[in-house]
Design a protein around this motif. Structure first.
Motif, PDB file in Angstrom:
ATOM      1  N   GLY A  68      24.783  15.477  52.461  1.00 58.28           N
ATOM      2  CA  GLY A  68      23.531  14.926  52.942  1.00 58.28           C
ATOM      3  C   GLY A  68      23.806  13.894  54.012  1.00 58.28           C
ATOM      4  N   ALA A  69      22.867  13.734  54.918  1.00 58.53           N
ATOM      5  CA  ALA A  69      22.920  12.683  55.929  1.00 58.53           C
ATOM      6  C   ALA A  69      21.783  11.712  55.618  1.00 58.53           C
ATOM      7  CB  ALA A  69      22.757  13.276  57.330  1.00 58.53           C
ATOM      8  N   TRP A  70      22.122  10.461  55.512  1.00 56.98           N
ATOM      9  CA  TRP A  70      21.172   9.441  55.083  1.00 56.98           C
ATOM     10  C   TRP A  70      20.905   8.440  56.197  1.00 56.98           C
ATOM     11  CZ3 TRP A  70      19.206   9.833  50.159  1.00 56.98           C
ATOM     12  CH2 TRP A  70      19.848  10.742  49.312  1.00 56.98           C
ATOM     13  N   GLN A  71      19.677   7.959  56.247  1.00 55.34           N
ATOM     14  CA  GLN A  71      19.339   6.794  57.048  1.00 55.34           C
ATOM     15  C   GLN A  71      18.699   5.823  56.078  1.00 55.34           C
ATOM     16  OE1 GLN A  71      16.251   7.044  60.082  1.00 55.34           O
ATOM     17  NE2 GLN A  71      17.493   5.689  61.355  1.00 55.34           N
ATOM     18  N   GLY A  72      19.431   4.766  55.769  1.00 53.92           N
ATOM     19  CA  GLY A  72      18.965   3.859  54.732  1.00 53.92           C
ATOM     20  C   GLY A  72      18.891   4.604  53.414  1.00 53.92           C
ATOM     21  N   GLU A  73      17.744   4.563  52.784  1.00 55.47           N
ATOM     22  CA  GLU A  73      17.538   5.250  51.506  1.00 55.47           C
ATOM     23  C   GLU A  73      17.032   6.676  51.677  1.00 55.47           C
ATOM     24  OE1 GLU A  73      18.129   3.898  48.330  1.00 55.47           O
ATOM     25  OE2 GLU A  73      19.142   2.364  49.529  1.00 55.47           O
ATOM     26  N   GLY A  74      16.748   7.080  52.911  1.00 56.87           N
ATOM     27  CA  GLY A  74      16.134   8.383  53.137  1.00 56.87           C
ATOM     28  C   GLY A  74      17.124   9.459  53.552  1.00 56.87           C
ATOM     29  N   LEU A  75      17.008  10.609  52.914  1.00 55.64           N
ATOM     30  CA  LEU A  75      17.796  11.780  53.285  1.00 55.64           C
ATOM     31  C   LEU A  75      17.152  12.397  54.521  1.00 55.64           C
ATOM     32  CD1 LEU A  75      20.165  13.631  52.331  1.00 55.64           C
ATOM     33  CD2 LEU A  75      18.443  14.985  51.135  1.00 55.64           C
ATOM     34  N   VAL A  76      17.930  12.493  55.621  1.00 59.04           N
ATOM     35  CA  VAL A  76      17.368  13.002  56.873  1.00 59.04           C
ATOM     36  C   VAL A  76      17.957  14.351  57.274  1.00 59.04           C
ATOM     37  CG1 VAL A  76      16.762  10.698  57.695  1.00 59.04           C
ATOM     38  CG2 VAL A  76      18.979  11.695  58.328  1.00 59.04           C
ATOM     39  N   GLY A  77      18.997  14.791  56.572  1.00 62.28           N
ATOM     40  CA  GLY A  77      19.597  16.083  56.871  1.00 62.28           C
ATOM     41  C   GLY A  77      20.475  16.537  55.728  1.00 62.28           C
ATOM     42  N   LEU A  78      20.733  17.834  55.691  1.00 60.74           N
ATOM     43  CA  LEU A  78      21.637  18.356  54.680  1.00 60.74           C
ATOM     44  C   LEU A  78      22.237  19.658  55.168  1.00 60.74           C
ATOM     45  CD1 LEU A  78      19.936  20.864  53.267  1.00 60.74           C
ATOM     46  CD2 LEU A  78      18.942  19.045  51.961  1.00 60.74           C
ATOM     47  N   GLY A  79      23.310  20.048  54.521  1.00 63.41           N
ATOM     48  CA  GLY A  79      23.961  21.302  54.862  1.00 63.41           C
ATOM     49  C   GLY A  79      25.084  21.587  53.896  1.00 63.41           C
ATOM     50  N   GLY A  80      25.380  22.860  53.718  1.00 60.75           N
ATOM     51  CA  GLY A  80      26.397  23.250  52.756  1.00 60.75           C
ATOM     52  C   GLY A  80      27.421  24.212  53.319  1.00 60.75           C
ATOM     53  N   LEU A  81      28.474  24.345  52.553  1.00 60.61           N
ATOM     54  CA  LEU A  81      29.561  25.268  52.861  1.00 60.61           C
ATOM     55  C   LEU A  81      29.844  26.073  51.599  1.00 60.61           C
ATOM     56  CD1 LEU A  81      31.942  26.130  54.793  1.00 60.61           C
ATOM     57  CD2 LEU A  81      33.273  24.320  53.677  1.00 60.61           C
ATOM     58  N   ASN A  82      29.730  27.390  51.711  1.00 65.15           N
ATOM     59  CA  ASN A  82      30.033  28.312  50.603  1.00 65.15           C
ATOM     60  C   ASN A  82      31.181  29.216  51.002  1.00 65.15           C
ATOM     61  OD1 ASN A  82      26.586  28.708  50.089  1.00 65.15           O
ATOM     62  ND2 ASN A  82      27.914  28.052  48.447  1.00 65.15           N
ATOM     63  N   ARG A  83      31.782  29.852  49.994  1.00 65.36           N
ATOM     64  CA  ARG A  83      32.593  31.031  50.280  1.00 65.36           C
ATOM     65  C   ARG A  83      31.595  32.051  50.818  1.00 65.36           C
ATOM     66  NH1 ARG A  83      37.559  31.220  48.216  1.00 65.36           N
ATOM     67  NH2 ARG A  83      38.153  29.460  46.934  1.00 65.36           N
ATOM     68  N   ASP A  84      31.967  32.762  51.856  1.00 61.74           N
ATOM     69  CA  ASP A  84      31.013  33.684  52.481  1.00 61.74           C
ATOM     70  C   ASP A  84      30.724  34.847  51.537  1.00 61.74           C
ATOM     71  OD1 ASP A  84      29.563  35.502  54.057  1.00 61.74           O
ATOM     72  OD2 ASP A  84      30.593  34.835  55.869  1.00 61.74           O
ATOM     73  N   PRO A  85      29.473  34.958  51.059  1.00 64.42           N
ATOM     74  CA  PRO A  85      29.142  36.027  50.115  1.00 64.42           C
ATOM     75  C   PRO A  85      28.997  37.401  50.761  1.00 64.42           C
ATOM     76  CG  PRO A  85      27.178  34.775  50.615  1.00 64.42           C
ATOM     77  CD  PRO A  85      28.324  34.088  51.331  1.00 64.42           C
ATOM     78  N   TYR A  86      29.056  37.440  52.100  1.00 67.50           N
ATOM     79  CA  TYR A  86      28.841  38.698  52.805  1.00 67.50           C
ATOM     80  C   TYR A  86      30.133  39.400  53.193  1.00 67.50           C
ATOM     81  CZ  TYR A  86      24.175  36.801  52.947  1.00 67.50           C
ATOM     82  OH  TYR A  86      22.966  36.268  52.587  1.00 67.50           O
ATOM     83  N   THR A  87      31.265  38.895  52.708  1.00 70.10           N
ATOM     84  CA  THR A  87      32.541  39.553  52.966  1.00 70.10           C
ATOM     85  C   THR A  87      33.442  39.399  51.746  1.00 70.10           C
ATOM     86  OG1 THR A  87      34.455  39.695  54.445  1.00 70.10           O
ATOM     87  CG2 THR A  87      33.563  37.508  54.066  1.00 70.10           C
ATOM     88  N   ALA A  88      34.261  40.386  51.521  1.00 69.88           N
ATOM     89  CA  ALA A  88      35.251  40.309  50.446  1.00 69.88           C
ATOM     90  C   ALA A  88      36.550  39.680  50.942  1.00 69.88           C
ATOM     91  CB  ALA A  88      35.530  41.710  49.894  1.00 69.88           C
ATOM     92  N   GLU A  89      36.621  39.439  52.240  1.00 73.04           N
ATOM     93  CA  GLU A  89      37.819  38.867  52.842  1.00 73.04           C
ATOM     94  C   GLU A  89      38.039  37.441  52.338  1.00 73.04           C
ATOM     95  OE1 GLU A  89      39.421  37.834  57.330  1.00 73.04           O
ATOM     96  OE2 GLU A  89      37.722  39.187  57.085  1.00 73.04           O
ATOM     97  N   GLU A  90      39.282  37.150  51.944  1.00 72.67           N
ATOM     98  CA  GLU A  90      39.631  35.808  51.468  1.00 72.67           C
ATOM     99  C   GLU A  90      39.676  34.832  52.637  1.00 72.67           C
ATOM    100  OE1 GLU A  90      40.217  34.450  48.349  1.00 72.67           O
ATOM    101  OE2 GLU A  90      39.322  36.342  47.694  1.00 72.67           O
ATOM    102  N   GLY A  91      39.419  33.567  52.362  1.00 76.04           N
ATOM    103  CA  GLY A  91      39.567  32.525  53.368  1.00 76.04           C
ATOM    104  C   GLY A  91      38.426  32.422  54.350  1.00 76.04           C
ATOM    105  N   VAL A  92      37.267  32.989  54.004  1.00 74.22           N
ATOM    106  CA  VAL A  92      36.123  32.936  54.903  1.00 74.22           C
ATOM    107  C   VAL A  92      35.015  32.115  54.241  1.00 74.22           C
ATOM    108  CG1 VAL A  92      34.403  34.250  56.215  1.00 74.22           C
ATOM    109  CG2 VAL A  92      36.709  35.180  55.873  1.00 74.22           C
TER     110      VAL A  92
END
Length: 143
Positions: free
Chosen positions: A47-71
């Protein structure tokens, strides 16, 4: 790092829905159902915060659309409309890519719009010809 999508994230959902952006609602639904909580090895949500307020967010997953390792896959990157063009999104993506360095060798994503595609290109992502992704970047391992 976010431990939960608590009430602090409510304004982000409301902002995205006002703009007709569905992937933020999907983030909340997947979190609530337990189908994606960014808990597998290498996964994280920031999350990205400004004071007490959350102003942005983003995540990182293992890519569910490929069986290839390391993506990995950037997921649900969103910054409040009132905080765009201030560097919040850039900081989120850079932090996620820094985290990816010790877990993945490639990170992919699907840009939701031409503006987001241009944003990712400015950050070094290359367009790719893949039905499951629009852009990718190679991440160097941490030395």
């Amino acid at each position: 790092m976010l431990a939960a999508l608590d009430p602090a994230a409510g304004p982000i959902l409301a902002d995205a829905e006002r703009q007709g952006i569905a992937f933020v609602r999907r983030l909340f639904e997947e979190w609530q159902s337990g189908s994606n909580r960014f808990e597998r090895p290498g996964e994280i949500i920031f999350g990205a915060w400004q004071g007490e307020g959350l102003v942005g967010l983003g995540g990182l997953n293992r890519d569910p659309y490929t069986a290839e390792e390391g993506v990995g896959r950037l997921r649900h990157i969103y910054v409040l409309g009132s905080h765009r063009h201030l560097g919040v999104g850039t900081l989120l993506v850079r932090d996620l890519l820094r985290h990816a360095e010790s877990h993945f060798r490639t990170v992919r994503l699907r840009a939701a719009s031409p503006d987001s595609a241009a944003f990712y290109r400015r950050l070094g992502f290359a367009a790719c010809d893949d039905p499951a992704a629009t852009h990718l970047i190679r991440v160097p391992p941490i030395a």
